[in-house]
Design a protein around this motif. Structure first.
Motif, PDB file in Angstrom:
ATOM      1  N   ILE A  41       0.839  -1.201   0.000  1.00 38.37           N
ATOM      2  CA  ILE A  41       0.000   0.000   0.000  1.00 38.37           C
ATOM      3  C   ILE A  41       0.875   1.253   0.000  1.00 38.37           C
ATOM      4  O   ILE A  41       0.657   2.189  -0.772  1.00 38.37           O
ATOM      5  CB  ILE A  41      -0.951   0.004   1.221  1.00 38.37           C
ATOM      6  CG1 ILE A  41      -1.933  -1.156   1.139  1.00 38.37           C
ATOM      7  CG2 ILE A  41      -1.692   1.341   1.317  1.00 38.37           C
ATOM      8  CD1 ILE A  41      -2.685  -1.421   2.425  1.00 38.37           C
ATOM      9  N   ARG A  42       1.876   1.263   0.861  1.00 35.13           N
ATOM     10  CA  ARG A  42       2.766   2.428   0.991  1.00 35.13           C
ATOM     11  C   ARG A  42       3.417   2.792  -0.359  1.00 35.13           C
ATOM     12  O   ARG A  42       3.568   3.958  -0.682  1.00 35.13           O
ATOM     13  CB  ARG A  42       3.833   2.144   2.042  1.00 35.13           C
ATOM     14  CG  ARG A  42       4.669   3.353   2.415  1.00 35.13           C
ATOM     15  CD  ARG A  42       5.733   3.016   3.449  1.00 35.13           C
ATOM     16  NE  ARG A  42       5.256   2.383   4.652  1.00 35.13           N
ATOM     17  CZ  ARG A  42       4.764   3.021   5.708  1.00 35.13           C
ATOM     18  NH1 ARG A  42       4.672   4.332   5.705  1.00 35.13           N
ATOM     19  NH2 ARG A  42       4.377   2.346   6.771  1.00 35.13           N
ATOM     20  N   GLN A  43       3.766   1.773  -1.141  1.00 28.21           N
ATOM     21  CA  GLN A  43       4.393   2.003  -2.448  1.00 28.21           C
ATOM     22  C   GLN A  43       3.448   2.655  -3.451  1.00 28.21           C
ATOM     23  O   GLN A  43       3.898   3.337  -4.370  1.00 28.21           O
ATOM     24  CB  GLN A  43       4.878   0.685  -3.046  1.00 28.21           C
ATOM     25  CG  GLN A  43       6.038   0.061  -2.350  1.00 28.21           C
ATOM     26  CD  GLN A  43       6.342  -1.316  -2.934  1.00 28.21           C
ATOM     27  OE1 GLN A  43       5.854  -1.697  -3.991  1.00 28.21           O
ATOM     28  NE2 GLN A  43       7.155  -2.078  -2.224  1.00 28.21           N
ATOM     29  N   GLU A  44       2.155   2.427  -3.302  1.00 25.74           N
ATOM     30  CA  GLU A  44       1.198   2.800  -4.332  1.00 25.74           C
ATOM     31  C   GLU A  44       0.336   4.025  -4.034  1.00 25.74           C
ATOM     32  O   GLU A  44      -0.403   4.466  -4.914  1.00 25.74           O
ATOM     33  CB  GLU A  44       0.274   1.615  -4.623  1.00 25.74           C
ATOM     34  CG  GLU A  44       1.004   0.377  -5.114  1.00 25.74           C
ATOM     35  CD  GLU A  44       1.736   0.603  -6.433  1.00 25.74           C
ATOM     36  OE1 GLU A  44       1.217   1.358  -7.289  1.00 25.74           O
ATOM     37  OE2 GLU A  44       2.828   0.046  -6.585  1.00 25.74           O
ATOM     38  N   ILE A  45       0.407   4.562  -2.841  1.00 22.23           N
ATOM     39  CA  ILE A  45      -0.460   5.688  -2.484  1.00 22.23           C
ATOM     40  C   ILE A  45       0.307   7.004  -2.550  1.00 22.23           C
ATOM     41  O   ILE A  45       1.531   7.013  -2.462  1.00 22.23           O
ATOM     42  CB  ILE A  45      -1.081   5.505  -1.076  1.00 22.23           C
ATOM     43  CG1 ILE A  45       0.013   5.431  -0.015  1.00 22.23           C
ATOM     44  CG2 ILE A  45      -1.993   4.285  -1.063  1.00 22.23           C
ATOM     45  CD1 ILE A  45      -0.497   5.491   1.408  1.00 22.23           C
ATOM     46  N   PRO A  46      -0.409   8.106  -2.702  1.00 16.68           N
ATOM     47  CA  PRO A  46       0.265   9.405  -2.705  1.00 16.68           C
ATOM     48  C   PRO A  46       0.969   9.668  -1.369  1.00 16.68           C
ATOM     49  O   PRO A  46       0.482   9.281  -0.300  1.00 16.68           O
ATOM     50  CB  PRO A  46      -0.880  10.408  -2.902  1.00 16.68           C
ATOM     51  CG  PRO A  46      -2.002   9.620  -3.493  1.00 16.68           C
ATOM     52  CD  PRO A  46      -1.850   8.229  -2.948  1.00 16.68           C
ATOM     53  N   GLU A  47       2.107  10.306  -1.444  1.00 20.51           N
ATOM     54  CA  GLU A  47       2.846  10.672  -0.240  1.00 20.51           C
ATOM     55  C   GLU A  47       1.961  11.541   0.658  1.00 20.51           C
ATOM     56  O   GLU A  47       1.178  12.346   0.171  1.00 20.51           O
ATOM     57  CB  GLU A  47       4.109  11.442  -0.628  1.00 20.51           C
ATOM     58  CG  GLU A  47       5.048  11.665   0.530  1.00 20.51           C
ATOM     59  CD  GLU A  47       6.363  12.290   0.081  1.00 20.51           C
ATOM     60  OE1 GLU A  47       6.912  13.072   0.857  1.00 20.51           O
ATOM     61  OE2 GLU A  47       6.811  11.984  -1.042  1.00 20.51           O
ATOM     62  N   GLY A  48       2.074  11.342   1.954  1.00 21.70           N
ATOM     63  CA  GLY A  48       1.284  12.124   2.892  1.00 21.70           C
ATOM     64  C   GLY A  48      -0.117  11.602   3.105  1.00 21.70           C
ATOM     65  O   GLY A  48      -0.929  12.237   3.765  1.00 21.70           O
ATOM     66  N   THR A  49      -0.411  10.414   2.566  1.00 26.16           N
ATOM     67  CA  THR A  49      -1.732   9.808   2.725  1.00 26.16           C
ATOM     68  C   THR A  49      -1.728   8.900   3.950  1.00 26.16           C
ATOM     69  O   THR A  49      -0.827   8.085   4.121  1.00 26.16           O
ATOM     70  CB  THR A  49      -2.107   8.984   1.481  1.00 26.16           C
ATOM     71  OG1 THR A  49      -2.156   9.856   0.354  1.00 26.16           O
ATOM     72  CG2 THR A  49      -3.448   8.288   1.642  1.00 26.16           C
ATOM     73  N   GLU A  50      -2.737   9.048   4.777  1.00 29.72           N
ATOM     74  CA  GLU A  50      -2.929   8.143   5.900  1.00 29.72           C
ATOM     75  C   GLU A  50      -3.782   6.975   5.410  1.00 29.72           C
ATOM     76  O   GLU A  50      -4.624   7.146   4.528  1.00 29.72           O
ATOM     77  CB  GLU A  50      -3.654   8.874   7.024  1.00 29.72           C
ATOM     78  CG  GLU A  50      -3.804   8.074   8.288  1.00 29.72           C
ATOM     79  CD  GLU A  50      -4.303   8.918   9.446  1.00 29.72           C
ATOM     80  OE1 GLU A  50      -5.077   8.382  10.252  1.00 29.72           O
ATOM     81  OE2 GLU A  50      -3.935  10.101   9.537  1.00 29.72           O
ATOM     82  N   VAL A  51      -3.563   5.797   5.972  1.00 28.90           N
ATOM     83  CA  VAL A  51      -4.342   4.621   5.592  1.00 28.90           C
ATOM     84  C   VAL A  51      -4.878   3.975   6.853  1.00 28.90           C
ATOM     85  O   VAL A  51      -4.117   3.665   7.780  1.00 28.90           O
ATOM     86  CB  VAL A  51      -3.494   3.608   4.794  1.00 28.90           C
ATOM     87  CG1 VAL A  51      -4.313   2.373   4.451  1.00 28.90           C
ATOM     88  CG2 VAL A  51      -2.933   4.254   3.541  1.00 28.90           C
ATOM     89  N   VAL A  52      -6.196   3.788   6.888  1.00 28.84           N
ATOM     90  CA  VAL A  52      -6.822   3.128   8.026  1.00 28.84           C
ATOM     91  C   VAL A  52      -7.604   1.914   7.546  1.00 28.84           C
ATOM     92  O   VAL A  52      -8.088   1.874   6.415  1.00 28.84           O
ATOM     93  CB  VAL A  52      -7.739   4.085   8.828  1.00 28.84           C
ATOM     94  CG1 VAL A  52      -6.956   5.279   9.351  1.00 28.84           C
ATOM     95  CG2 VAL A  52      -8.940   4.532   8.046  1.00 28.84           C
ATOM     96  N   LEU A  53      -7.694   0.934   8.418  1.00 24.13           N
ATOM     97  CA  LEU A  53      -8.485  -0.266   8.174  1.00 24.13           C
ATOM     98  C   LEU A  53      -9.665  -0.214   9.128  1.00 24.13           C
ATOM     99  O   LEU A  53      -9.496   0.051  10.320  1.00 24.13           O
ATOM    100  CB  LEU A  53      -7.637  -1.511   8.435  1.00 24.13           C
ATOM    101  CG  LEU A  53      -8.247  -2.862   8.106  1.00 24.13           C
ATOM    102  CD1 LEU A  53      -8.520  -2.989   6.612  1.00 24.13           C
ATOM    103  CD2 LEU A  53      -7.301  -3.977   8.548  1.00 24.13           C
TER     104      LEU A  53
END
Length: 162
Positions: A41-53
């Motif tokens: 996920i970290r490789q594919e998302i825009p920088e500075g994006t938070e990811v929650v589950l």
């Protein structure tokens, strides 16, 4: 994996309880699988994006009816990812929102074309986990509202400050 506060409680669950649920339920207790999932996920998302589950992988049960995670068999419960931030919201077509520009519908089997650039990530995550993965995007205020005011538990996988 990052969390907002080490002792935060949402929906009666501590961050540690949420983390243990996700690891046990969605990744069979395999920390390396979870780390690979987060790394992709970290490789594919825009920088500075938070990811929650969110959802039953975090709580252990479905919100709608209280059914246990994977109650219909292994790999039947989905993973609900939310990408948080302006750049993540921009990945969705204007028609792909519950609240335009604020809270998207999830990219899912039912709605695959609302964020075409996320399809390869979604497909890779589904292969990796052996289960459906839905991806939506929201602005910070939506996540703050859901977690704080509505007390809906979520686990932060990637902190935007990281």
């Amino acid at each position: 994996m990052a969390d907002h506060a080490p002792d935060e409680v949402q929906g009666g669950l501590t961050d540690e309880e949420k983390r243990r649920n996700v690891l046990r339920l969605a990744f069979g207790g395999d920390q390396e699988r979870l780390e690979a999932f987060v790394g992709l996920i970290r490789q594919e998302i825009p920088e500075g994006t938070e990811v929650v589950l969110r959802g039953s992988a975090v709580t252990g049960e479905r919100w709608k009816d209280g059914a246990a995670f994977d109650c219909d068999g292994p790999g039947t419960s989905d993973l609900d990812l939310t990408l948080v931030g302006e750049d993540a919201v921009a990945l969705f077509k204007p028609t792909g929102f519950f609240v335009p520009g604020v809270h998207s519908r999830p990219v899912s089997e039912d709605d695959p074309d609302i964020a075409p650039s996320l399809i390869p990530l979604r497909e890779a995550l589904m292969v990796m986990t052996g289960r459906p993965v839905n991806i939506q995007a929201s602005r910070d205020i939506v996540i703050q509202f859901r977690g704080g005011l509505l007390d809906q538990p979520y686990l932060t996988l990637i902190d935007k400050r990281a």
